[in-house]
Design an enzyme around this catalytic site. Structure first.
Site, mmCIF file in Angstrom:
data_model
loop_
_atom_site.group_PDB
_atom_site.id
_atom_site.type_symbol
_atom_site.label_atom_id
_atom_site.label_comp_id
_atom_site.label_asym_id
_atom_site.label_seq_id
_atom_site.Cartn_x
_atom_site.Cartn_y
_atom_site.Cartn_z
ATOM 1 N N HIS A 141 0.834 -1.205 0.000
ATOM 2 C CA HIS A 141 0.000 0.000 0.000
ATOM 3 C C HIS A 141 0.867 1.252 0.000
ATOM 4 O O HIS A 141 1.972 1.264 0.549
ATOM 5 C CB HIS A 141 -0.914 -0.004 1.222
ATOM 6 C CG HIS A 141 -2.083 -0.933 1.075
ATOM 7 N ND1 HIS A 141 -3.237 -0.811 1.819
ATOM 8 C CD2 HIS A 141 -2.283 -1.999 0.241
ATOM 9 C CE1 HIS A 141 -4.088 -1.765 1.469
ATOM 10 N NE2 HIS A 141 -3.528 -2.489 0.514
ATOM 11 N N GLU A 143 0.522 4.108 1.555
ATOM 12 C CA GLU A 143 0.794 4.660 2.886
ATOM 13 C C GLU A 143 1.868 3.840 3.603
ATOM 14 O O GLU A 143 2.705 4.368 4.322
ATOM 15 C CB GLU A 143 -0.486 4.691 3.732
ATOM 16 C CG GLU A 143 -1.647 5.425 3.066
ATOM 17 C CD GLU A 143 -2.588 4.470 2.384
ATOM 18 O OE1 GLU A 143 -3.801 4.757 2.358
ATOM 19 O OE2 GLU A 143 -2.127 3.420 1.878
ATOM 20 N N CYS A 168 -7.656 2.049 4.841
ATOM 21 C CA CYS A 168 -8.442 0.834 5.056
ATOM 22 C C CYS A 168 -8.579 0.526 6.549
ATOM 23 O O CYS A 168 -7.772 0.949 7.377
ATOM 24 C CB CYS A 168 -7.791 -0.349 4.339
ATOM 25 S SG CYS A 168 -6.122 -0.727 4.920
#
Length: 246
Positions: A141, A143, A168
């Site tokens: 991901h 981030e 998420c």
């Protein structure tokens, strides 16, 4: 040397009575005293300025109508709502930077639509780290790349994270949802490009951050549209399948 007296405005000479009353030369004229003269001057000046203001408003209105008929009025003059302060300009700059990171995402091997996500970590107006989905390995991901790989040992307390997709709240074990990582790193603010179209997450990521007293905001509307366009296929996939792909 003869001293000159201080100049004064002449006093009003008014006709009394007036209107339909017959004129009488012996009583028809009267010189007002200084106080009354000043009062009359002030009243007349006020009426003059009010009349002038109304006339100017009328002329301006007529000019706008004329210019509109001639197609000379432009709509590119800034409106009050368009004027951006320093904080808004900063948000716009870093949101655009996150979009540019998201554009670097590449399809994964299974050819299933995946979110195109970019992230930018900012503190005190300086960029600390950037990342995009799959930058270091397929499926990583954005981030995670920006914060856990590039800024693992950095102090992110008080930082702002710009991410093109809502963080998420669920991952397959042992992976940690990124909303939780943001809370652990004690960031101050998260600016989101679009809510996750996955109905298992949509809105819950933002709510989880707010519950942890992290400020959440959305990208400026024009940049938000770019994030939504980038993830058009992923959004359609989530809607068709009632779930998302992480």
């Amino acid at each position: 040397m003869k001293m000159l007296r201080k100049w004064r405005a002449p006093q009003f000479i008014v006709m009394r009575p007036s209107g339909n009353t017959p004129y009488n030369a012996s009583t028809g004229w009267n010189r007002e005293d200084e106080q009354r003269t000043n009062q009359l001057l002030a009243s007349l000046s006020k009426r003059f300025m009010e009349g002038l203001g109304l006339e100017l408003d009328r002329v301006v209105g007529l000019m706008h109508v004329l210019m509109a008929r001639q197609g000379r009025l432009q709509n590119d003059e800034p409106r009050v709502s368009d004027v951006k302060g320093p904080a808004e300009l900063e948000d716009h700059k870093f949101a655009k930077m996150a979009i540019e990171q998201a554009r670097k995402c590449v399809p994964e091997s299974d050819e299933q639509p995946r979110p195109r996500v970019g992230a930018v970590v900012v503190k005190d107006g300086k960029v600390l780290g950037i990342g995009y989905r799959g930058e270091t390995a397929p499926g990583d991901h954005a981030e995670y790349v920006a914060m856990e790989m590039k800024l693992k040992d950095a102090t992110l307390t008080g930082a702002t994270v710009y991410t093109t997709l809502e963080p998420c709240t669920t991952r397959n074990h042992p992976k940690i949802p990124f909303a939780e990582r943001l809370i652990e790193r004690k960031v101050k603010r998260v600016v989101i490009g679009m809510l996750d179209p996955d109905d298992r997450i949509r809105g819950f990521g933002q709510m989880k951050l707010r519950t942890a007293n992290i400020i959440t905001d959305l990208f400026p509307s024009d940049v938000m549209s770019e994030a939504e366009e980038l993830n058009r296929e992923f959004t359609r996939f989530c809607i068709d399948n009632k779930t998302g792909a992480k």
